[in-house]
Design a protein around this motif. Sequence first.
Motif, PDB file in Angstrom:
ATOM      1  N   SER A   1     -10.052  51.343  36.671  1.00  0.00           N
ATOM      2  CA  SER A   1      -9.445  52.532  36.069  1.00  0.00           C
ATOM      3  C   SER A   1      -8.001  52.251  35.688  1.00  0.00           C
ATOM      4  CB  SER A   1      -9.578  53.768  36.961  1.00  0.00           C
ATOM      5  OG  SER A   1      -8.966  53.560  38.197  1.00  0.00           O
ATOM      6  N   ALA A   2      -7.336  51.316  36.378  1.00  0.00           N
ATOM      7  CA  ALA A   2      -5.983  50.955  35.955  1.00  0.00           C
ATOM      8  C   ALA A   2      -6.025  50.335  34.563  1.00  0.00           C
ATOM      9  CB  ALA A   2      -5.349  49.989  36.952  1.00  0.00           C
ATOM     10  N   ALA A   3      -6.975  49.414  34.354  1.00  0.00           N
ATOM     11  CA  ALA A   3      -7.089  48.774  33.043  1.00  0.00           C
ATOM     12  C   ALA A   3      -7.412  49.807  31.971  1.00  0.00           C
ATOM     13  CB  ALA A   3      -8.158  47.684  33.076  1.00  0.00           C
TER      14      ALA A   3
ATOM     15  N   ILE B   1      -4.368  52.048  31.288  1.00  0.00           N
ATOM     16  CA  ILE B   1      -3.310  51.395  30.510  1.00  0.00           C
ATOM     17  C   ILE B   1      -3.672  51.353  29.033  1.00  0.00           C
ATOM     18  CG2 ILE B   1      -2.203  49.173  30.083  1.00  0.00           C
ATOM     19  CD1 ILE B   1      -2.324  48.733  33.135  1.00  0.00           C
ATOM     20  N   LEU B   2      -4.887  50.933  28.759  1.00  0.00           N
ATOM     21  CA  LEU B   2      -5.300  50.863  27.350  1.00  0.00           C
ATOM     22  C   LEU B   2      -5.324  52.239  26.712  1.00  0.00           C
ATOM     23  CD1 LEU B   2      -7.333  47.905  27.862  1.00  0.00           C
ATOM     24  CD2 LEU B   2      -6.915  48.448  25.504  1.00  0.00           C
TER      25      LEU B   2
ATOM     26  N   PHE C   1      -4.674  45.664  19.863  1.00  0.00           N
ATOM     27  CA  PHE C   1      -5.820  45.744  20.768  1.00  0.00           C
ATOM     28  C   PHE C   1      -6.272  44.371  21.246  1.00  0.00           C
ATOM     29  CE2 PHE C   1      -6.050  50.064  21.034  1.00  0.00           C
ATOM     30  CZ  PHE C   1      -6.150  50.705  19.812  1.00  0.00           C
ATOM     31  N   LEU C   2      -6.154  43.366  20.398  1.00  0.00           N
ATOM     32  CA  LEU C   2      -6.507  42.016  20.836  1.00  0.00           C
ATOM     33  C   LEU C   2      -5.606  41.587  21.996  1.00  0.00           C
ATOM     34  CD1 LEU C   2      -7.302  39.883  17.669  1.00  0.00           C
ATOM     35  CD2 LEU C   2      -8.673  40.037  19.739  1.00  0.00           C
ATOM     36  N   VAL C   3      -4.314  41.773  21.823  1.00  0.00           N
ATOM     37  CA  VAL C   3      -3.377  41.372  22.868  1.00  0.00           C
ATOM     38  C   VAL C   3      -3.620  42.163  24.147  1.00  0.00           C
ATOM     39  CG1 VAL C   3      -0.955  41.399  23.551  1.00  0.00           C
ATOM     40  CG2 VAL C   3      -1.589  40.588  21.282  1.00  0.00           C
ATOM     41  N   ALA C   4      -3.751  43.489  24.005  1.00  0.00           N
ATOM     42  CA  ALA C   4      -3.911  44.337  25.188  1.00  0.00           C
ATOM     43  C   ALA C   4      -5.187  43.999  25.953  1.00  0.00           C
ATOM     44  CB  ALA C   4      -3.902  45.809  24.779  1.00  0.00           C
ATOM     45  N   THR C   5      -6.293  43.819  25.232  1.00  0.00           N
ATOM     46  CA  THR C   5      -7.549  43.533  25.929  1.00  0.00           C
ATOM     47  C   THR C   5      -7.535  42.161  26.581  1.00  0.00           C
ATOM     48  OG1 THR C   5      -8.497  42.853  23.812  1.00  0.00           O
ATOM     49  CG2 THR C   5      -9.053  45.056  24.610  1.00  0.00           C
ATOM     50  N   PHE C   6      -6.919  41.178  25.918  1.00  0.00           N
ATOM     51  CA  PHE C   6      -6.823  39.856  26.523  1.00  0.00           C
ATOM     52  C   PHE C   6      -6.057  39.930  27.842  1.00  0.00           C
ATOM     53  CE2 PHE C   6      -8.564  36.038  24.954  1.00  0.00           C
ATOM     54  CZ  PHE C   6      -8.965  36.300  23.655  1.00  0.00           C
TER      55      PHE C   6
END
Lengths: 238, 228, 232
Positions: free
Chosen positions: A155-157, A160-161, B214-219
Amino acid sequence: MSNAAIAPAIAVPRTGGWQKFGWFAFVFLIGSQALAIAISPPDRDMGDLQKIMYVHVPSAWMTMLAPLALLFFSLRYLWRRHEEDDLLAAAAGEVAVAFSGLTLVLGMLWARPTWGVWWTWDARLTSTLVLFLILAGFLSVRALIDDREQRAQWSAAVGILGAINVPIVYMSVRWWRTIHQIQSSPATVDPAYVIGLRLNAFAFLFVMIYFIRRRYEAALIERAAEHVAERAALGGSA
Amino acid sequence: MTVRREWRRARAIAWKDLTAERRSKAGFNGVVTLAVTILVMFGFALGPDAQALRDAAAGAVWLAALFAGVLAFNRSYQLELDGGALEQLVLYPGSRRTIFAGKLLANFAFVGLMLAIVVLVGIVLFQVQVPAQWPALVGNLFLGMVGLVTLGTFYAAIASRSRAREVLLPLLLFPMLVPVLLAAMEATKALLGGNVMGDAGAWTRLLIVFDVIFLVATFLAFESVIEV
Amino acid sequence: MGSGGAVHAIDAIDVARRFGSTWVLRGVSLRVEPGEVVGLLGANGSGKSTLLRILSTLLRPHAGTVRVFGRDVAEAPQDVRSLVGFLAHSPGLYDDLTARENLVFAAAMLDRDTSEVDEALERVGLLAASERQVRGLSAGMQRRLALARMILVRPRLLLLDEPFSNLDTDGIALMNALITEWTTAGAAAVVVLHELAPAANVLDRTTTIVDGRIADTTHAEAAALALVAGGR
């Protein structure tokens, strides 16, 4: 066997100071609402319906602030892995959902008499709806995962997103509306209303902080009880 | 050199995913058929007026790709969960991000190919006139696909390992995709209409920015979601 | 047998782990030296597999510390992973890929030369069946394939979860031979077992877990004798 190693004892919070803060926040809110309603003249077009702005607009502002708290605590959890940060992030998320829901309902209550429809795909309202859904996703993740550590991490991930996406959503939806140029929402605020808005903005901020704190405290007490039960289960049987 | 090593790992993962997908009976064909079926359903919902269909074509194509894509994303992790392969995958040395990179590459190929087919079918079903700027259109489709696959592959890592995975993936993914989808759909719409207002360029630039973010964040975040 | 070096292969102290609110491991301590083969016995649900998973870094301990060749499993899991070979109960293979393809994939992930794949297949006796999809391989052959992957891993700590199940006599002999080969070279092994017989020759000692705690540690011969005596 070191019990402290199993789970650091959670300090069950002393609520004295925060309780006073809570009283202050609510009194301030009531005062701000009363003042704003009293001193502001009815709007040319909307009449007294305008007064809903003193709840709707600050609520909308809190809807954008709460995700920042969610972002901050989620990041801190991933950095330090303290349970408290996970619980704070969850509290911030829940309060954010509440405020976004409130903003939506009030927006619809305003739209109906003003434009005759419940929903207008207005840029800000639509963005708030998307944000509401993002936060609902965050809460679903928390609800569906039983393992404590896994839930905290995932849930942290997700939090954050989701929080990062908030400004992006607002920007893209606004662009979308600008291009199709149908209804523009009233942008400028008459100076007569500014004081009322500012005052209520602070009032809502205090109330939001208080809500997050209380939600966090409740979660903390629950978690501390879980720890005690776990320690007992571990030490107890032969 | 570690970059060479990680690249070898990423390629191996992508190759493994695509090979397994090619050999499994239900894979690619099933997902593409579903996407086309959804497109047909949209045709019924929005048509049969030719102009209405043309106006809705961009949206219908992207949504069909989105709904079918959800299946593809969950499948890419199902592969690991079926035989307990995920445990072994996690135990290999090397960066967790490489696992994400490998799965991304495989999904780019899978969903990219599916999108291409959906677009072709959409052009036929929705009576779209292919514009002169079709290379720009292809570019936009590619960029939109990158955003879709990036977020889809990320959230599927969580959804596929939780209860109610069929519900959780769309629930998490769709709201997060609003900016990417808006940009992709608007750019597609603009280009299909001959880009009269010149909006396509602006939306394309936005799409590139979104993809990078989104690429950077997901990586960065993937490490937290692949472990238990 | 044990090396003269100071670093233990496994140094686990007071390890505890719960699932939800139930404690599965309640304070297990285990020390294994390089070159040792330790059998882990216990009833279903006693926590043996959980302990193995913690040693492999797949699970984190909720209490206690575990060091594998000096590295902490919670603080430096990636370091520990480069040392560990985990043979799980389910083989962890890709059904739609052939035996060889599974190993080629493993070789890429482990940064091994592809030439090692054929050597490994040969060693476990799967060279002839290497082009068959895993889906079509028997459970015993899949276990051998997992063993072949272990050869590519070159483990310093072997964690084996009921490795002898589904193996025929040749397979058992192969497993024992490999265990001996690796441990002679300095690796350590922890083997979760249901029965002692297949592993009797390679075990140095056994440890029994009851209800999440270590019940006793005996040397293999005594344990084998006890089991045999109990069976009559």
